[in-house]
Write a protein that holds these residues in place. Structure first.
Motif, short mmCIF file in Angstrom:
data_model
loop_
_atom_site.label_atom_id
_atom_site.label_comp_id
_atom_site.label_asym_id
_atom_site.label_seq_id
_atom_site.Cartn_x
_atom_site.Cartn_y
_atom_site.Cartn_z
N LEU A 30 9.94 -26.01 -5.21
CA LEU A 30 8.86 -25.32 -5.34
C LEU A 30 9.24 -23.84 -5.83
O LEU A 30 7.95 -23.29 -5.99
CB LEU A 30 7.84 -25.76 -4.22
CG LEU A 30 7.46 -27.15 -4.09
CD1 LEU A 30 6.67 -27.32 -2.89
CD2 LEU A 30 6.51 -27.63 -5.32
N LEU A 32 9.38 -21.84 -3.18
CA LEU A 32 8.79 -21.18 -2.10
C LEU A 32 9.53 -20.11 -1.25
O LEU A 32 10.96 -20.31 -1.32
CB LEU A 32 8.32 -22.21 -0.72
CG LEU A 32 7.41 -23.23 -1.22
CD1 LEU A 32 7.22 -23.98 -0.04
CD2 LEU A 32 6.05 -22.90 -2.07
N PHE A 57 3.67 -19.07 -2.64
CA PHE A 57 3.60 -20.04 -3.36
C PHE A 57 3.85 -19.43 -4.85
O PHE A 57 2.63 -18.90 -5.16
CB PHE A 57 2.31 -20.99 -3.09
CG PHE A 57 2.54 -21.78 -1.93
CD1 PHE A 57 2.89 -23.10 -1.92
CD2 PHE A 57 2.10 -21.06 -0.45
CE1 PHE A 57 2.97 -23.94 -0.53
CE2 PHE A 57 2.25 -22.11 0.61
CZ PHE A 57 2.63 -23.38 0.44
N TYR A 69 1.15 -15.36 -7.54
CA TYR A 69 1.63 -16.08 -6.16
C TYR A 69 0.33 -16.14 -5.29
O TYR A 69 -0.64 -15.35 -5.37
CB TYR A 69 2.41 -15.15 -5.48
CG TYR A 69 3.97 -15.02 -6.15
CD1 TYR A 69 4.80 -15.97 -5.81
CD2 TYR A 69 4.07 -14.21 -7.16
CE1 TYR A 69 6.16 -15.95 -6.20
CE2 TYR A 69 5.32 -14.23 -7.64
CZ TYR A 69 6.18 -15.12 -7.31
OH TYR A 69 7.63 -14.86 -8.00
N TYR A 101 -3.44 -24.52 -9.38
CA TYR A 101 -1.79 -24.72 -9.18
C TYR A 101 -1.72 -26.26 -9.75
O TYR A 101 -2.11 -27.21 -8.92
CB TYR A 101 -1.93 -24.56 -7.39
CG TYR A 101 -0.31 -25.06 -7.01
CD1 TYR A 101 0.75 -23.82 -7.06
CD2 TYR A 101 -0.09 -26.30 -6.75
CE1 TYR A 101 1.83 -24.21 -6.76
CE2 TYR A 101 1.26 -26.59 -6.37
CZ TYR A 101 2.25 -25.57 -6.35
OH TYR A 101 3.41 -25.87 -5.90
N SER A 103 1.25 -28.75 -9.62
CA SER A 103 2.48 -28.96 -8.89
C SER A 103 3.31 -29.07 -9.98
O SER A 103 3.47 -29.96 -10.79
CB SER A 103 2.24 -30.08 -8.16
OG SER A 103 3.52 -30.37 -7.67
N TYR A 123 -2.43 -25.93 -2.32
CA TYR A 123 -1.26 -25.91 -2.88
C TYR A 123 -0.43 -27.00 -2.35
O TYR A 123 0.16 -28.03 -2.59
CB TYR A 123 -0.32 -24.79 -2.99
CG TYR A 123 -1.17 -23.64 -3.39
CD1 TYR A 123 -2.08 -23.64 -4.42
CD2 TYR A 123 -0.83 -22.39 -2.62
CE1 TYR A 123 -2.65 -22.44 -4.70
CE2 TYR A 123 -1.72 -21.29 -3.14
CZ TYR A 123 -2.32 -21.33 -4.00
OH TYR A 123 -2.95 -20.28 -4.57
N ILE A 124 -0.39 -26.97 -0.97
CA ILE A 124 0.47 -27.94 -0.08
C ILE A 124 -0.07 -29.50 -0.39
O ILE A 124 0.72 -30.34 -0.56
CB ILE A 124 0.31 -27.68 1.34
CG1 ILE A 124 1.14 -26.15 1.56
CG2 ILE A 124 1.12 -28.74 2.28
CD1 ILE A 124 1.08 -25.85 2.96
N ASN A 127 0.89 -30.93 -3.51
CA ASN A 127 2.27 -31.16 -3.78
C ASN A 127 2.75 -32.40 -3.06
O ASN A 127 3.33 -33.24 -3.42
CB ASN A 127 3.36 -29.97 -3.06
CG ASN A 127 3.32 -28.91 -4.10
OD1 ASN A 127 3.79 -28.99 -5.36
ND2 ASN A 127 3.10 -27.81 -3.67
#
Length: 192
Positions: A30, A32, A57, A69, A101, A103, A123-124, A127
């Motif tokens: 990703l 990160l 992110f 970001y 976003y 993924s 975002y999390i 994903n």
């Protein structure tokens, strides 16, 4: 700790990601980055008092480009309920319509007829949904799907009608009214 998380210095942030299903390899895929306030300032994020660390992110577009970001903030510990912002975007991104976003773990070039597209409130979560086999879009909070109550242009780039894509809203339980609005806007767009 893995090198991607900067060793013991970022143990809390690494554990935060792992507890949500983002392991070291996924974090690397990703792109990160775990950083401190100096790096946030370099990227033009507004100063937030008490921020000690952040997870950066990269915000991926439908074509896979990075448009900016988002940052998940970690503050100095306080007692009681903490109502400070958890996520932040630099002013250059915040002044524009909200970013969606897409993924990078999903193959956006290949969408099947009738495919479900999950619209998640972070975002999390997007994903994690992709890791579970879905295509998912992350929005920046419950308002992130729209600009002036219209379907975000990047969401319109998906062939909702032609491929009969099925939106599945995966919002937190505190955003019922926004979910209803989004559902209505997508249905209207699919009918065009």
């Amino acid at each position: 700790m893995s090198d991607i998380f900067g060793g013991e210095t970022f143990a809390e942030q690494a554990e935060y990601l792992r507890s949500r299903g983002i392991d070291d390899l996924t974090a690397k895929k990703l792109g990160l980055e775990i950083c401190g306030p100096t790096r946030l300032k370099e990227l033009d994020f507004k100063h937030k008092a008490g921020v000690q660390r952040a997870i950066l992110f990269p915000i991926h577009t439908l074509t896979g480009d990075v448009s900016g970001y988002g940052a998940r903030l970690f503050y100095q510990k306080t007692f009681g309920k903490d109502s400070r912002a958890k996520f932040l975007h630099p002013p250059s991104v915040s002044a524009k319509p909200p970013s969606l976003y897409f993924s990078p773990l999903a193959n956006w070039e290949y969408l099947e007829y009738g495919q479900r597209i999950l619209i998640c409130e972070s975002y999390i979560k997007a994903n994690i949904a992709v890791k579970l086999g879905f295509h998912a879009i992350g929005v920046s909070g419950c308002w992130g799907w729209s600009h002036n109550q219209e379907l975000h242009w990047a969401m319109q780039d998906l062939d909702w009608r032609g491929k009969r894509l099925v939106p599945v809203l995966c919002m937190d339980s505190d955003v019922h009214s926004e979910s209803v609005k989004l559902s209505g806007v997508i249905k209207h767009f699919q009918a065009k």
